[in-house]
Enzyme design. Structure first.
Site, PDB file in Angstrom:
ATOM      1  N   ASP A   1       0.865  -1.190   0.000  1.00 23.73           N
ATOM      2  CA  ASP A   1       0.000   0.000   0.000  1.00 23.73           C
ATOM      3  C   ASP A   1       0.896   1.233   0.000  1.00 23.73           C
ATOM      4  O   ASP A   1       1.946   1.250   0.655  1.00 23.73           O
ATOM      5  CB  ASP A   1      -0.927  -0.013   1.220  1.00 23.73           C
ATOM      6  CG  ASP A   1      -1.945  -1.153   1.146  1.00 23.73           C
ATOM      7  OD1 ASP A   1      -2.105  -1.729   0.056  1.00 23.73           O
ATOM      8  OD2 ASP A   1      -2.569  -1.458   2.175  1.00 23.73           O
TER       9      ASP A   1
ATOM     10  N   HIS B   1       1.488  -7.895  -0.240  1.00 25.88           N
ATOM     11  CA  HIS B   1       0.314  -8.727   0.058  1.00 25.88           C
ATOM     12  C   HIS B   1      -0.572  -8.854  -1.174  1.00 25.88           C
ATOM     13  O   HIS B   1      -0.441  -8.079  -2.119  1.00 25.88           O
ATOM     14  CB  HIS B   1      -0.469  -8.150   1.253  1.00 25.88           C
ATOM     15  CG  HIS B   1      -0.909  -6.726   1.077  1.00 25.88           C
ATOM     16  ND1 HIS B   1      -0.052  -5.651   1.197  1.00 25.88           N
ATOM     17  CD2 HIS B   1      -2.125  -6.198   0.782  1.00 25.88           C
ATOM     18  CE1 HIS B   1      -0.724  -4.522   1.005  1.00 25.88           C
ATOM     19  NE2 HIS B   1      -1.981  -4.831   0.738  1.00 25.88           N
TER      20      HIS B   1
ATOM     21  N   ARG C   1     -16.348 -12.980  -1.097  1.00 26.24           N
ATOM     22  CA  ARG C   1     -15.581 -12.301  -0.041  1.00 26.24           C
ATOM     23  C   ARG C   1     -15.642 -10.793  -0.248  1.00 26.24           C
ATOM     24  O   ARG C   1     -15.543 -10.316  -1.378  1.00 26.24           O
ATOM     25  CB  ARG C   1     -14.125 -12.775  -0.079  1.00 26.24           C
ATOM     26  CG  ARG C   1     -13.236 -12.100   0.935  1.00 26.24           C
ATOM     27  CD  ARG C   1     -11.869 -12.791   1.020  1.00 26.24           C
ATOM     28  NE  ARG C   1     -11.090 -12.198   2.076  1.00 26.24           N
ATOM     29  CZ  ARG C   1     -10.210 -11.211   1.900  1.00 26.24           C
ATOM     30  NH1 ARG C   1      -9.981 -10.735   0.691  1.00 26.24           N
ATOM     31  NH2 ARG C   1      -9.553 -10.711   2.923  1.00 26.24           N
TER      32      ARG C   1
HETATM   33  C1  LIG Z   1      -5.490   5.978  -1.685  1.00 29.74           C
HETATM   34  C2  LIG Z   1      -5.306   5.055  -2.572  1.00 29.74           C
HETATM   35  C3  LIG Z   1      -4.592   3.784  -2.305  1.00 29.74           C
HETATM   36  C4  LIG Z   1      -4.870   2.973  -3.547  1.00 29.74           C
HETATM   37  C5  LIG Z   1      -4.879   4.017  -4.618  1.00 29.74           C
HETATM   38  C6  LIG Z   1      -5.785   5.073  -3.994  1.00 29.74           C
HETATM   39  O1  LIG Z   1      -5.647   6.272  -4.648  1.00 29.74           O
HETATM   40  C7  LIG Z   1      -7.248   4.560  -4.025  1.00 29.74           C
HETATM   41  C8  LIG Z   1      -7.374   3.051  -4.130  1.00 29.74           C
HETATM   42  C9  LIG Z   1      -6.264   2.280  -3.422  1.00 29.74           C
HETATM   43  C10 LIG Z   1      -6.057   0.871  -3.997  1.00 29.74           C
HETATM   44  C11 LIG Z   1      -7.009  -0.219  -3.436  1.00 29.74           C
HETATM   45  C12 LIG Z   1      -6.672  -1.565  -4.069  1.00 29.74           C
HETATM   46  C13 LIG Z   1      -5.159  -1.852  -4.114  1.00 29.74           C
HETATM   47  C14 LIG Z   1      -4.389  -0.605  -4.631  1.00 29.74           C
HETATM   48  C15 LIG Z   1      -2.924  -0.932  -4.890  1.00 29.74           C
HETATM   49  C16 LIG Z   1      -5.126  -0.064  -5.843  1.00 29.74           C
HETATM   50  O2  LIG Z   1      -4.968  -0.368  -7.012  1.00 29.74           O
HETATM   51  O3  LIG Z   1      -6.059   0.865  -5.443  1.00 29.74           O
HETATM   52  C17 LIG Z   1      -4.629   0.529  -3.635  1.00 29.74           C
HETATM   53  C18 LIG Z   1      -3.886   1.841  -3.870  1.00 29.74           C
HETATM   54  C19 LIG Z   1      -2.538   2.006  -3.180  1.00 29.74           C
HETATM   55  O4  LIG Z   1      -2.308   1.562  -2.042  1.00 29.74           O
HETATM   56  O5  LIG Z   1      -1.705   2.612  -3.827  1.00 29.74           O
HETATM   57  O1  LIG Z   2      -9.065  -7.745   0.469  1.00 33.04           O
HETATM   58  C1  LIG Z   2      -8.025  -7.839   1.087  1.00 33.04           C
HETATM   59  O2  LIG Z   2      -7.860  -8.642   1.999  1.00 33.04           O
HETATM   60  C2  LIG Z   2      -6.837  -6.967   0.722  1.00 33.04           C
HETATM   61  C3  LIG Z   2      -7.230  -5.613   0.232  1.00 33.04           C
HETATM   62  C4  LIG Z   2      -6.038  -4.757  -0.079  1.00 33.04           C
HETATM   63  O3  LIG Z   2      -4.916  -5.176   0.005  1.00 33.04           O
HETATM   64  C5  LIG Z   2      -6.235  -3.349  -0.492  1.00 33.04           C
HETATM   65  O4  LIG Z   2      -7.402  -2.921  -0.631  1.00 33.04           O
HETATM   66  O5  LIG Z   2      -5.215  -2.667  -0.669  1.00 33.04           O
HETATM   67 FE   LIG Z   3      -3.442  -3.512  -0.061  1.00 28.61          FE
END
Ligand SMILES: C=C1C[C@]23C[C@@]1(O)CC[C@H]2[C@@]12CCC[C@@](C)(C(=O)O1)[C@H]2[C@@H]3C(=O)O
Ligand SMILES: O=C(O)CCC(=O)C(=O)O
Ligand SMILES: [Fe+2]
Length: 364
Positions: free
Chosen positions: A235, A290, A300
């Site tokens: 993240d 992860h 889920r």
């Molecule tokens: C705040 C944020 C983290 C995120 C990118 C975003 O701008 C909004 C969505 C977030 C998310 C959720 C799913 C996994 C992830 C890698 C993605 O594609 O969108 C995370 C982004 C992140 O942690 O960079």
């Molecule tokens: O669904 C999950 O357990 C992981 C979600 C996640 O990694 C994310 O939203 O960045």
């Molecule tokens: Fe994540």
């Protein structure tokens, strides 16, 4: 200065504009055989084995007198841990789960009314990292920043959006306070005072932090062994608080054991250290890779609350954690700059801001 949502948006001048194929999920319910578009191409990290022999992901009881030491230890060794006695009422957790399921169970035609725009951050769609992969993930999401009102009205045009919005507002309010409390513990365990990280505070006029609530849905999958829910990633944020309900699917990569399942713990939340916190800690806290896997029997859902610094704040290793034996590992970066680095090369973003051993080190 860019407004908050603009800072997250996909840039219109981007040489690789996001196509709707990377935003619009399919009608998962009507897919009986995994389409070629979703047969996952494993990356090198996917090849690590899944282990049953690892010790479980640690649990930190926030009411314990040892909470500070346990939080620090879990962040250094794992970068992820469960928290119990966190103060978020069980009935609020059940309520967010009910509302999230209600959303994803809507007919596809209805969900598409709230689809995220190619330039936008909020609304319904595939994960934002989708364009960086050759195959599609078995996942749909709904992103909220502040009020969900605009997109929720599109999903439920006859006033039925009100309960959804009220529940999500309350959840974000309570998670903000809890996240700030855990970040406080993490800084304290590193020996940092408010003053040491005052550069994290906004310049006059902007607001203090940025938070995004991401609702994740992983529908029942006809061939889970060949599909991917959410590809391996770290993240980008300071901290993520995840509620994964009672269906397993979250796995973390442990250097010595391979992929380890983060088994849901009833009523607990999962805390995940983000890349920006890893940078501030000068590499002491781990930002763990992860992923989410899918299954054939249970739909889920999970809710991820991402908490980051103000968009204009430059994040760098804290001065107090830097000395001749511990030179700063990373150059200063804003959250926006870091998201841009991920856009350029998803898996090399941290490496791209790492100081070269030959560089003259500077710190904030
Ligand atoms: C705040 C944020 C983290 C995120 C990118 C975003 O701008 C909004 C969505 C977030 C998310 C959720 C799913 C996994 C992830 C890698 C993605 O594609 O969108 C995370 C982004 C992140 O942690 O960079
Ligand atoms: O669904 C999950 O357990 C992981 C979600 C996640 O990694 C994310 O939203 O960045
Ligand atoms: Fe994540």
């Amino acid at each position: 200065m860019a407004s908050i949502p603009e800072s997250f948006e996909n840039n219109n001048n981007n040489k690789n504009p996001i196509s709707l194929d990377h935003i619009i999920p399919p009608d998962f319910k009507n897919i009986l055989k995994l389409p070629t578009s979703h047969i996952w191409t494993p990356s090198p990290d996917d090849h690590h084995p899944l282990t049953n022999n690892s010790e479980p992901v640690p649990i930190v009881d926030l009411a314990s007198p040892d909470a500070l030491a346990l939080t620090a230890k879990a962040s250094e060794k794992w970068g992820i841990f469960h928290v119990t006695n966190h103060g978020i009422p069980v009935n609020l957790l059940s309520e967010v789960e009910v509302q999230t399921r209600k959303l994803f169970e809507l007919p596809v035609s209805q969900k598409l009314l709230a689809v995220r725009s190619p330039e936008g951050l909020t609304g319904y769609g595939l994960a934002r990292m989708s364009p960086y992969f050759p195959k599609q993930m078995w996942h749909e999401g709904f992103t909220i920043m502040g009020s969900a009102d605009h997109h929720a009205r599109q999903l439920w045009p006859h006033g039925h959006h009100i309960t959804f919005c009220t529940v999500m507002d309350e959840y974000q309010k309570q998670l903000k306070a809890l996240t700030e409390r855990i970040i406080g513990l993490l800084f304290k365990s590193l020996g940092l005072t408010q003053d040491d990280v005052k550069w994290l505070k906004p310049k006059n006029g902007s607001i203090t932090s940025q938070a995004v609530l991401q609702l994740n849905s992983y529908p029942v999958c006809p061939d889970p062994g060949h599909a991917m829910g959410l590809a391996p990633h770290t993240d980008t944020t300071l901290l993520t608080l995840l509620y994964q309900s009672n269906t397993s699917g979250l796995e973390v990569l442990d250097d010595s054991n391979g992929w380890v399942t983060v088994q849901p713990l009833p009523g607990a939340l999962v805390v995940n250290i983000g890349d920006l916190m890893h940078i501030i800690s000068n590499g002491r806290f781990k930002s763990v890779l992860h992923k989410a896997v899918v299954n054939q029997t249970h739909h889920r859902i999970s809710l991820a609350y991402f908490y980051g610094p103000p968009m204009d704040a430059k994040v760098s290793p804290a001065m107090k954690l830097v000395d001749p034996d511990h030179p700063p590992l990373y150059r200063p970066v804003t959250w926006k700059g870091y998201l841009d680095a991920k856009k350029k090369d998803f898996y090399k973003a941290l490496g791209s801001i790492k100081y070269d051993v030959n560089d003259k080190n500077e710190c904030n």
